[in-house]
Design a protein around this motif. Structure first.
Motif, PDB file in Angstrom:
ATOM      1  N   GLU A 203       0.682  -1.163   0.230  1.00 43.56           N
ATOM      2  CA  GLU A 203       0.161  -0.131   0.084  1.00 43.56           C
ATOM      3  C   GLU A 203       0.745   1.288  -0.131  1.00 43.56           C
ATOM      4  OE1 GLU A 203      -2.766  -0.194   3.169  1.00 43.56           O
ATOM      5  OE2 GLU A 203      -3.898  -1.882   2.424  1.00 43.56           O
ATOM      6  N   THR A 205       0.964   5.638  -0.505  1.00 50.05           N
ATOM      7  CA  THR A 205       0.310   6.994  -0.373  1.00 50.05           C
ATOM      8  C   THR A 205       1.286   8.058  -1.056  1.00 50.05           C
ATOM      9  OG1 THR A 205       0.919   7.782   1.772  1.00 50.05           O
ATOM     10  CG2 THR A 205      -1.009   6.479   1.494  1.00 50.05           C
ATOM     11  N   GLN A 208      -2.585  13.306  -1.502  1.00 48.60           N
ATOM     12  CA  GLN A 208      -3.779  12.814  -1.304  1.00 48.60           C
ATOM     13  C   GLN A 208      -4.128  11.220  -2.157  1.00 48.60           C
ATOM     14  OE1 GLN A 208      -5.619  14.255   0.931  1.00 48.60           O
ATOM     15  NE2 GLN A 208      -3.911  15.622   1.241  1.00 48.60           N
ATOM     16  N   ARG A 209      -3.298  10.748  -2.703  1.00 48.07           N
ATOM     17  CA  ARG A 209      -3.387   9.645  -3.459  1.00 48.07           C
ATOM     18  C   ARG A 209      -3.097   8.505  -2.714  1.00 48.07           C
ATOM     19  NH1 ARG A 209      -0.939  10.446  -8.866  1.00 48.07           N
ATOM     20  NH2 ARG A 209       0.891  11.591  -7.794  1.00 48.07           N
ATOM     21  N   ALA A 210      -3.738   7.300  -3.175  1.00 47.16           N
ATOM     22  CA  ALA A 210      -3.385   6.068  -2.620  1.00 47.16           C
ATOM     23  C   ALA A 210      -3.520   4.837  -3.634  1.00 47.16           C
ATOM     24  CB  ALA A 210      -4.429   5.783  -1.406  1.00 47.16           C
ATOM     25  N   SER A 212      -2.942   0.517  -3.949  1.00 44.41           N
ATOM     26  CA  SER A 212      -2.746  -0.831  -3.331  1.00 44.41           C
ATOM     27  C   SER A 212      -2.607  -2.204  -4.014  1.00 44.41           C
ATOM     28  CB  SER A 212      -3.689  -1.227  -2.211  1.00 44.41           C
ATOM     29  OG  SER A 212      -5.314  -1.464  -2.856  1.00 44.41           O
ATOM     30  N   ALA A 256       4.911  11.326   2.048  1.00 45.74           N
ATOM     31  CA  ALA A 256       4.316   9.816   1.278  1.00 45.74           C
ATOM     32  C   ALA A 256       4.757   8.630   2.252  1.00 45.74           C
ATOM     33  CB  ALA A 256       5.066   9.825  -0.085  1.00 45.74           C
ATOM     34  N   SER A 257       4.246   7.386   2.025  1.00 43.97           N
ATOM     35  CA  SER A 257       4.508   6.494   2.781  1.00 43.97           C
ATOM     36  C   SER A 257       4.384   5.178   1.738  1.00 43.97           C
ATOM     37  CB  SER A 257       3.500   6.310   3.651  1.00 43.97           C
ATOM     38  OG  SER A 257       2.278   5.976   3.343  1.00 43.97           O
ATOM     39  N   TRP A 271       8.229   5.958   5.701  1.00 43.33           N
ATOM     40  CA  TRP A 271       7.766   7.492   5.570  1.00 43.33           C
ATOM     41  C   TRP A 271       8.667   8.290   4.708  1.00 43.33           C
ATOM     42  CZ3 TRP A 271       2.708   7.892   6.927  1.00 43.33           C
ATOM     43  CH2 TRP A 271       2.118   7.092   7.765  1.00 43.33           C
TER      44      TRP A 271
END
Length: 309
Positions: A203, A205, A208-210, A212, A256-257, A271
């Motif tokens: 997963e 990020t 604001q986007r993600a 998976s 971001a992550s 992160w």
């Protein structure tokens, strides 16, 4: 082989070499052995008759007592709660979870577990003179309510262990691994510990986007049904990135992550921190209180690949 009770000798056996192995016959059958024909020559000292013992109990007569000895340190790896090494390269290792006492530098849990495994795999070769272990490496081990003070030394390629007043020679493999273990050898030096082959979910990020991804039989699928990047390549590359450790991670802002979950339920989160130099990334790791520094832009590039940029 002498059987005795106290000072009285009950009986003696003379044990000879293995029989049933004829070199020429064995060569003709491709060195295959008929184990039913194998045995040891055995006779009593006062008799001329020779017996051939073919049962596999013959292995009990082999003159190697090492497997009869109890382990010099009677602990299992999962029982160890603390392991300390003295000296300038020493460490104070705590388990459950693995960490250094009073030291926030993260360690590699697989290396730490391997170290406890080597302690449990120490095996006795023979009793020895305590002077042979004097001045060796000092270790202290805690397992529940038990504590052991050890000294481990190498003499002419042989390893000696002093435990209390008892000294034994030990097999060299596990002993040498313990002698080699230092604080530096336990510190986490890789950005990603999870093996790419074991990861089952990713997963990420970015602002604001993600996105998976889930590993299924035959490959990966995207959570939104979109295109799937080369995840194994991305994860493999991250696993090879070396890191050093810097300032505390508290108060750092992440932009971001990336989270990976393996088949055993283990989870790691990276992160991407802001305000890093152009030629270096600042990365926070979930559950770790220090910032990892990596040369270049490995995490940023990995995230861009996952988002198709």
């Amino acid at each position: 082989v002498t059987l005795s009770a106290g000072g009285a000798v009950l009986g003696e056996l003379l044990v000879g070499q293995v029989t049933g192995v004829e070199p020429e016959d064995v060569r003709e059958v491709g060195y295959a052995l008929d184990t039913s024909q194998l045995g040891l020559f055995v006779r009593l000292p006062d008799e001329g008759r020779v017996y051939v013992v073919t049962d596999f109990v013959t292995r009990e007569l082999e003159p190697d007592p090492r497997r009869w000895f109890a382990p010099p340190v009677p602990v299992r790896p999962e029982e160890v709660t603390r392991l300390q090494r003295a000296g300038p390269e020493g460490f104070d290792l705590l388990s459950g979870p693995f960490r250094f006492a009073g030291d926030p530098t993260p360690l590699d849990p697989r290396r730490a577990w391997g170290l406890l495994t080597w302690v449990a795999q120490l095996r006795t070769v023979a009793p020895a003179d305590p002077e042979l272990a004097q001045g060796g490496l000092a270790l202290r081990l805690e397992a529940g309510d038990r504590a052991y003070a050890l000294q481990l030394a190498e003499r002419d390629g042989r390893m000696f262990l002093l435990l209390g007043e008892r000294c034994v020679e030990v097999e060299p493999l596990a002993a040498s691994r313990l002698l080699e273990a230092t604080r530096a050898s336990l510190v986490r030096t890789r950005l990603l510990l999870s093996d790419a082959r074991d990861v089952v979910r990713v997963e990420a990020t970015l602002g604001q986007r993600a996105v998976s991804f889930l590993r299924v039989r035959g490959g990966w699928v995207a959570g939104d049904g979109g295109a799937v990047p080369d995840l194994d390549g991305v994860l493999g590359a991250l696993g090879g990135v070396p890191v050093t450790w810097g300032e505390p991670a508290v108060g750092k802002i992440a932009g971001a992550s990336l989270q990976v979950i393996d088949a055993q339920g283990g989870s790691e989160t990276l992160w991407l921190l802001e305000e890093a130099p152009a030629d270096e990334e600042r990365i926070g790791l979930g559950g770790v209180s220090l910032v990892a520094r990596a040369a270049g832009r490995p995490l940023a590039e990995a995230l861009q690949t996952l988002f198709g940029e």
